[in-house]
Scaffold this motif. Structure first.
Motif, short mmCIF file in Angstrom:
data_model
loop_
_atom_site.label_atom_id
_atom_site.label_comp_id
_atom_site.label_asym_id
_atom_site.label_seq_id
_atom_site.Cartn_x
_atom_site.Cartn_y
_atom_site.Cartn_z
N THR A 1 0.85 -1.18 0.00
CA THR A 1 0.00 0.00 0.00
C THR A 1 0.89 1.24 0.00
OG1 THR A 1 -0.11 -0.01 2.42
CG2 THR A 1 -1.87 -1.15 1.22
N CYS A 2 0.35 2.33 -0.47
CA CYS A 2 1.14 3.55 -0.57
C CYS A 2 0.26 4.77 -0.33
CB CYS A 2 1.81 3.65 -1.94
SG CYS A 2 0.65 3.79 -3.31
N MET A 3 0.91 5.89 -0.10
CA MET A 3 0.23 7.18 0.03
C MET A 3 0.73 8.07 -1.09
SD MET A 3 0.46 7.57 4.19
CE MET A 3 2.07 6.77 4.28
N TYR B 1 -4.65 6.85 0.05
CA TYR B 1 -4.01 5.60 0.52
C TYR B 1 -4.57 4.50 -0.37
CZ TYR B 1 -2.77 1.81 3.81
OH TYR B 1 -2.26 0.68 4.40
N THR B 2 -3.70 3.84 -1.13
CA THR B 2 -4.18 2.84 -2.07
C THR B 2 -3.10 1.80 -2.32
OG1 THR B 2 -5.20 2.56 -4.26
CG2 THR B 2 -3.39 4.15 -4.09
N PHE B 3 -3.34 0.91 -3.25
CA PHE B 3 -2.34 -0.10 -3.59
C PHE B 3 -1.36 0.46 -4.62
CE2 PHE B 3 -5.84 -2.74 -2.05
CZ PHE B 3 -5.17 -3.54 -1.14
N GLU B 4 -0.08 0.21 -4.39
CA GLU B 4 0.93 0.71 -5.31
C GLU B 4 0.70 0.20 -6.72
OE1 GLU B 4 5.82 0.99 -5.59
OE2 GLU B 4 4.87 -0.47 -4.26
N ARG B 5 0.18 -1.02 -6.83
CA ARG B 5 -0.11 -1.59 -8.14
C ARG B 5 -0.99 -0.65 -8.97
NH1 ARG B 5 -1.03 -6.46 -10.33
NH2 ARG B 5 -0.35 -7.57 -8.47
N GLN B 6 -1.97 -0.04 -8.32
CA GLN B 6 -2.93 0.78 -9.05
C GLN B 6 -2.32 2.08 -9.56
OE1 GLN B 6 -6.29 2.15 -6.81
NE2 GLN B 6 -7.44 2.80 -8.61
N VAL B 7 -1.35 2.62 -8.86
CA VAL B 7 -0.83 3.95 -9.20
C VAL B 7 0.61 3.91 -9.72
CG1 VAL B 7 -2.37 5.11 -7.58
CG2 VAL B 7 -0.12 4.32 -6.79
N ALA B 8 1.16 2.74 -9.97
CA ALA B 8 2.56 2.65 -10.40
C ALA B 8 2.81 3.47 -11.66
CB ALA B 8 2.94 1.19 -10.64
N VAL C 1 5.85 -8.41 -17.52
CA VAL C 1 6.00 -7.37 -18.55
C VAL C 1 6.07 -5.99 -17.91
CG1 VAL C 1 4.85 -6.23 -20.49
CG2 VAL C 1 4.88 -8.73 -20.34
N ASN C 2 5.20 -5.75 -16.91
CA ASN C 2 5.18 -4.44 -16.25
C ASN C 2 6.49 -4.16 -15.52
OD1 ASN C 2 2.62 -3.94 -17.16
ND2 ASN C 2 1.61 -4.69 -15.30
N SER D 1 13.16 8.96 -9.42
CA SER D 1 13.14 8.69 -7.99
C SER D 1 11.86 8.02 -7.55
CB SER D 1 13.29 10.02 -7.22
OG SER D 1 12.24 10.91 -7.55
N ALA D 2 11.08 7.49 -8.53
CA ALA D 2 9.82 6.81 -8.19
C ALA D 2 10.14 5.59 -7.35
CB ALA D 2 9.10 6.39 -9.47
N PRO D 3 9.27 5.26 -6.35
CA PRO D 3 9.53 4.12 -5.47
C PRO D 3 9.50 2.81 -6.22
CG PRO D 3 7.32 4.96 -5.17
CD PRO D 3 8.02 5.94 -6.04
N ARG D 4 10.33 1.87 -5.79
CA ARG D 4 10.36 0.56 -6.41
C ARG D 4 9.24 -0.30 -5.86
NH1 ARG D 4 16.10 -1.33 -4.86
NH2 ARG D 4 15.23 -3.30 -5.62
N PRO D 5 8.64 -1.19 -6.69
CA PRO D 5 7.59 -2.11 -6.20
C PRO D 5 8.16 -3.05 -5.16
CG PRO D 5 7.71 -2.11 -8.62
CD PRO D 5 8.89 -1.33 -8.12
#
Length: 320
Positions: free
Chosen positions: A166-168, A243-250, A303-304, A316-320
């Motif tokens: 999860t991420c903010m 506040y959501t899942f990182e997958r959704q906003v990557a 693939v993603n 500088s985007a956060p890594r999954p």
């Protein structure tokens, strides 16, 4: 045993599971009077009332509870045997009934379902999309999808995704107006997009990492939603921190449409899992759908990751 002794069993079981003649009729693709008549004739043959009916509700009698406990699994086996023959004749066919949250359907199941139906034209998928945890047995469903930590112990759980983080996040426009919090305590001074559970009505307290431990943070803000899918969309609109899942906003993070907020506090949890009753033998079409979704998303995730690795150098985007 007479042939007529089996009449009405499927109608009775469907009504008992859904607690509604109308919903049972829709599931069986017949009219409510036809379901009512089938159940009434079954009760007449058995000489006992199985269901209590009022204008507003349907419930099982004590005799109905005992009868359902005995015949339910047996009829399930009969229907499963038919599904086995269908699969043997020409591949997966018949209906798969799935319950999943909005965000799971949109990000994981929608593309996989399209691929599955194209590959198996004889199959039918019925998707019930809702964020609250649901009893798929009571609803007559085949599969549910929830986070692994939410699956009940009497269910079989099969991983659909690896661990989820999860991420903010907030938009650049929001950051320009209000700045971004430097600590978790600063969140109390920011507009946060809150989530209200549809089932209980409670406000979700954000789960974060504080000093290396899991903690909960109560937030406030002008917007509260009961649909998890739209949390990130509200952040994109500049309405606050989501506040959501990182997958959704990557993708939005990589493109700069959203900014990471307090990434050191992001929390990792068990991934999404399919779940189904442990006592039920899974029909071949249901198994085929589940396996297809797992394989489809595993391939898409690979693939993603390759795309993100190749396209995020120097960012500088956060890594999954």
């Amino acid at each position: 045993m007479k042939l007529t002794q089996l009449d009405g069993l499927v109608a009775f079981i469907t009504v008992a599971q859904r607690r509604s003649f109308t919903e049972a009729a829709a599931a069986l693709e017949v009219t409510p009077p036809a379901v009512s008549q089938a159940v009434r004739q079954l009760e007449t043959r058995l000489g006992v009332r199985l269901l209590n009916r009022t204008t507003r509700s349907v419930s099982l009698t004590e005799a109905g509870e005992r009868y359902l406990g005995r015949v339910g699994p047996a009829v399930g086996e009969l229907l499963s045997a038919t599904d086995d023959l269908d699969a043997w004749r020409g591949g997966p066919s018949g209906r798969v009934r799935v319950n999943a949250p909005h965000i799971v359907y949109e990000t994981l199941l929608r593309p996989a379902t399209a691929s599955f139906l194209q590959a198996h034209p004889g199959a039918r998928v019925e998707m019930r999309i809702e964020d609250g945890f649901s009893d798929i047995v009571e609803q007559g469903g085949d599969l549910g999808v929830r986070l692994g930590e939410s699956v009940q112990r009497d269910m079989v759980a099969v991983a659909l995704t690896p661990k989820e983080r999860t991420c903010m996040v907030a938009s650049p426009a929001y950051a320009a107006r209000h700045g971004l919090p430097a600590t978790l305590d600063d969140l109390r001074h920011h507009d946060c997009i809150r989530y209200r559970f549809p089932s209980s009505g409670a406000i979700y307290r954000w789960e974060v990492r504080r000093n290396g431990r899991l903690a909960e943070v109560e937030v406030d803000g002008p917007l509260t939603l009961s649909d998890s899918l739209n949390m990130a969309r509200a952040a994109l609109d500049g309405l606050g921190i989501a506040y959501t899942f990182e997958r959704q906003v990557a993708g939005d993070l990589a493109a700069g449409r959203l900014l990471p907020v307090l990434p050191s506090a992001w929390h990792t949890m068990p991934g999404f899992h399919f779940y189904y009753p442990s006592r039920r033998q899974m029909p071949p079409t249901v198994r085929a759908f589940m396996d297809h979704c797992i394989a489809f998303n595993a391939a898409a995730s690979t693939v993603n990751r390759r795309t993100a690795t190749g396209g995020s150098r120097g960012r500088s985007a956060p890594r999954p």
